[in-house]
Scaffold this active site. Sequence first.
Site, PDB file in Angstrom:
ATOM      1  N   ARG A 168      10.347   7.556   3.822  1.00  0.00           N
ATOM      2  CA  ARG A 168      10.129   8.968   3.880  1.00  0.00           C
ATOM      3  C   ARG A 168      10.787   9.550   5.533  1.00  0.00           C
ATOM      4  NH1 ARG A 168       4.087  10.110   3.406  1.00  0.00           N
ATOM      5  NH2 ARG A 168       4.903  12.321   3.882  1.00  0.00           N
ATOM      6  N   ARG A 181       0.894  -1.397   0.088  1.00  0.00           N
ATOM      7  CA  ARG A 181       0.046   0.074   0.027  1.00  0.00           C
ATOM      8  C   ARG A 181       0.913   1.219   0.115  1.00  0.00           C
ATOM      9  NH1 ARG A 181      -3.788  -1.929   5.085  1.00  0.00           N
ATOM     10  NH2 ARG A 181      -4.639  -3.716   3.950  1.00  0.00           N
ATOM     11  N   ASP A 225       1.454   5.345   0.157  1.00  0.00           N
ATOM     12  CA  ASP A 225       0.821   6.505   0.786  1.00  0.00           C
ATOM     13  C   ASP A 225       0.377   7.547  -0.299  1.00  0.00           C
ATOM     14  OD1 ASP A 225       1.173   5.337   3.286  1.00  0.00           O
ATOM     15  OD2 ASP A 225       2.868   6.534   3.579  1.00  0.00           O
TER      16      ASP A 225
END
Length: 252
Positions: A196, A49, A51
């Site tokens: 990130r 998944r 973001d």
Amino acid sequence: MRYFIELSYRGTAYNGWQTQANGSSIQATLEAALTQRIGKSIYIMGSGRTDAGVHARQQFAHFELAEPLLLTESFLYSLNCMLPEDIVIHRIFPVLENHHARFSAISRYYQYLISRQKSAFQSGLTYHFRPMLDDALMNEACQVLLQYTNFQSFSKARANVTHFNCRLDFAYWERIDDDSLTFHIRANRFLWGMVRTIVGTMIEIGQARMTLEQFEQIIQSRDRNKAGRAAPANGLYLVEVGYPAQVVGAWG
């Protein structure tokens, strides 16, 4: 029968991969197009998944049908015509029933793109960050990172996982030119927000605002509050999903 989909997408306009109540998603957009084209309700399972705002040069998903699907060039062309311009299906192919887009995957490879110069053509596709970064020092931080397997310090606090261990295959910064940097990282799995947050923390190192010793202390603390801010989503790309040879061989 089970089918794999190989696709790419620009994530700028979507609230991530997963279907949700509010906002558009990659998953829901794909399912709507497949359902319309095939004439049966289709549910897809992705390899992972991404973001909101994150892009994918290579992503995989699978779906199931009770009967064989006639996979022709015109079928794929018509399906892509139904999809928005920022999502492209490259191929659909049959796999064995025990091959799973998520659980059969053995690696995920991400890149993060940073540019010092604003571009009219790259808006939303790179992180525009003006300060000059010391990539040599950031690569030293990568060597520290590779010594560890627990990355709880770089995971979002609400991550619903049983453990925070990841096996990193590589992590390094590549200077493309004076104005462009790319971060490369591959692992067997990633935690929610991990890449990130690593990038955001290493940017602190690249500006001499954090030492390598402090970086290692952050990893050892297993405390997300001690790490840097997560870098923006628009610079992140899923570029490759790896599968075992026996799975790849079954694709023909």
